[in-house]
Design an enzyme around this catalytic site. Sequence first.
Site, PDB file in Angstrom:
ATOM      1  N   LEU A  54       0.861  -1.171   0.000  1.00 10.09           N
ATOM      2  CA  LEU A  54       0.000   0.000   0.000  1.00 10.09           C
ATOM      3  C   LEU A  54       0.904   1.230   0.000  1.00 10.09           C
ATOM      4  CD1 LEU A  54      -2.728  -0.845   2.699  1.00 10.09           C
ATOM      5  CD2 LEU A  54      -2.989  -0.938   0.212  1.00 10.09           C
ATOM      6  N   ASP A  55       0.453   2.301  -0.648  1.00  9.65           N
ATOM      7  CA  ASP A  55       1.202   3.547  -0.609  1.00  9.65           C
ATOM      8  C   ASP A  55       1.384   4.011   0.828  1.00  9.65           C
ATOM      9  OD1 ASP A  55       1.168   3.535  -3.352  1.00  9.65           O
ATOM     10  OD2 ASP A  55      -0.398   5.061  -3.543  1.00  9.65           O
ATOM     11  N   ARG A  56       2.410   4.801   1.046  1.00  5.10           N
ATOM     12  CA  ARG A  56       2.680   5.324   2.383  1.00  5.10           C
ATOM     13  C   ARG A  56       1.450   5.990   3.004  1.00  5.10           C
ATOM     14  NH1 ARG A  56       6.353  10.526   2.617  1.00  5.10           N
ATOM     15  NH2 ARG A  56       4.375  11.313   1.770  1.00  5.10           N
ATOM     16  N   THR A  58      -1.761   5.637   2.225  1.00  2.00           N
ATOM     17  CA  THR A  58      -2.995   4.858   2.200  1.00  2.00           C
ATOM     18  C   THR A  58      -3.075   3.998   3.451  1.00  2.00           C
ATOM     19  OG1 THR A  58      -2.933   4.759  -0.213  1.00  2.00           O
ATOM     20  CG2 THR A  58      -4.357   3.187   0.896  1.00  2.00           C
ATOM     21  N   HIS A 153      -0.369   3.806  -7.677  1.00  5.78           N
ATOM     22  CA  HIS A 153      -1.139   5.053  -7.652  1.00  5.78           C
ATOM     23  C   HIS A 153      -2.386   5.005  -8.541  1.00  5.78           C
ATOM     24  CE1 HIS A 153       2.656   7.566  -6.386  1.00  5.78           C
ATOM     25  NE2 HIS A 153       2.363   6.608  -5.526  1.00  5.78           N
TER      26      HIS A 153
END
Length: 221
Positions: A54-56, A58, A153
């Site tokens: 997961l993105d930082r 999120t 993204h």
Amino acid sequence: MLARLLYRDALILVIDKPAGLPVHAGPGGGDNLEQYLDALRFGLPRVPSLAHRLDRDTSGCLVLGRHRKALAKLGRMFESKRVGKTYWAIVEGAPEQDSGTIDLALAKKSERKDRWHMKVDPDGMETVTDYRVRGRGPGIAWIEFNPRTGRTHQLRVHAQAMGWPIVGDQLYGSGGADGTLHLQSRAITLPLYPSRDPVHVEAPPPPHMLERLRQCGWEPT
């Protein structure tokens, strides 16, 4: 980390990742999720490992494999798109339609060696997202996203390209909301066991999204 454990069995763990914490250490080091995974061994000799990312910024459901066989099985499931993913987001503006599909290919664009972003590009990788409006508020909407692909993204770029960027997105949106991204991995569904129902895990909405979720009609159950 124990307080963020959502699900545990012999193969996997699912944790509620906090927003703002990267899953891996960056080039300059710094705090990251992997530093804390030793607390989740539960007697096994091996520290659990990330099955996906997961993105930082999120938050929400993140799957860990408890040993090598589990990780291999999870890897095949993610690669073959058999994992169901549900995301919640608060966006600026709102879709005209209550539901639909975004089919816009994406490609990675580098501004310089240490800076990059994703961009809509007809020659890029196939990228498809289904969405549904769960509620509408003053100048915002609560969207449920179900990505069919797993591009970096993906949801952030698709939302921006449609004209309703995610609240708090400093890279693809207007920032605001103290720069806290209003995007959550709300639920994940994994068909792990042939003779059982799929494992379905949900994360509670993160604190920074609660106010705007309520403005859009969400009520705690």
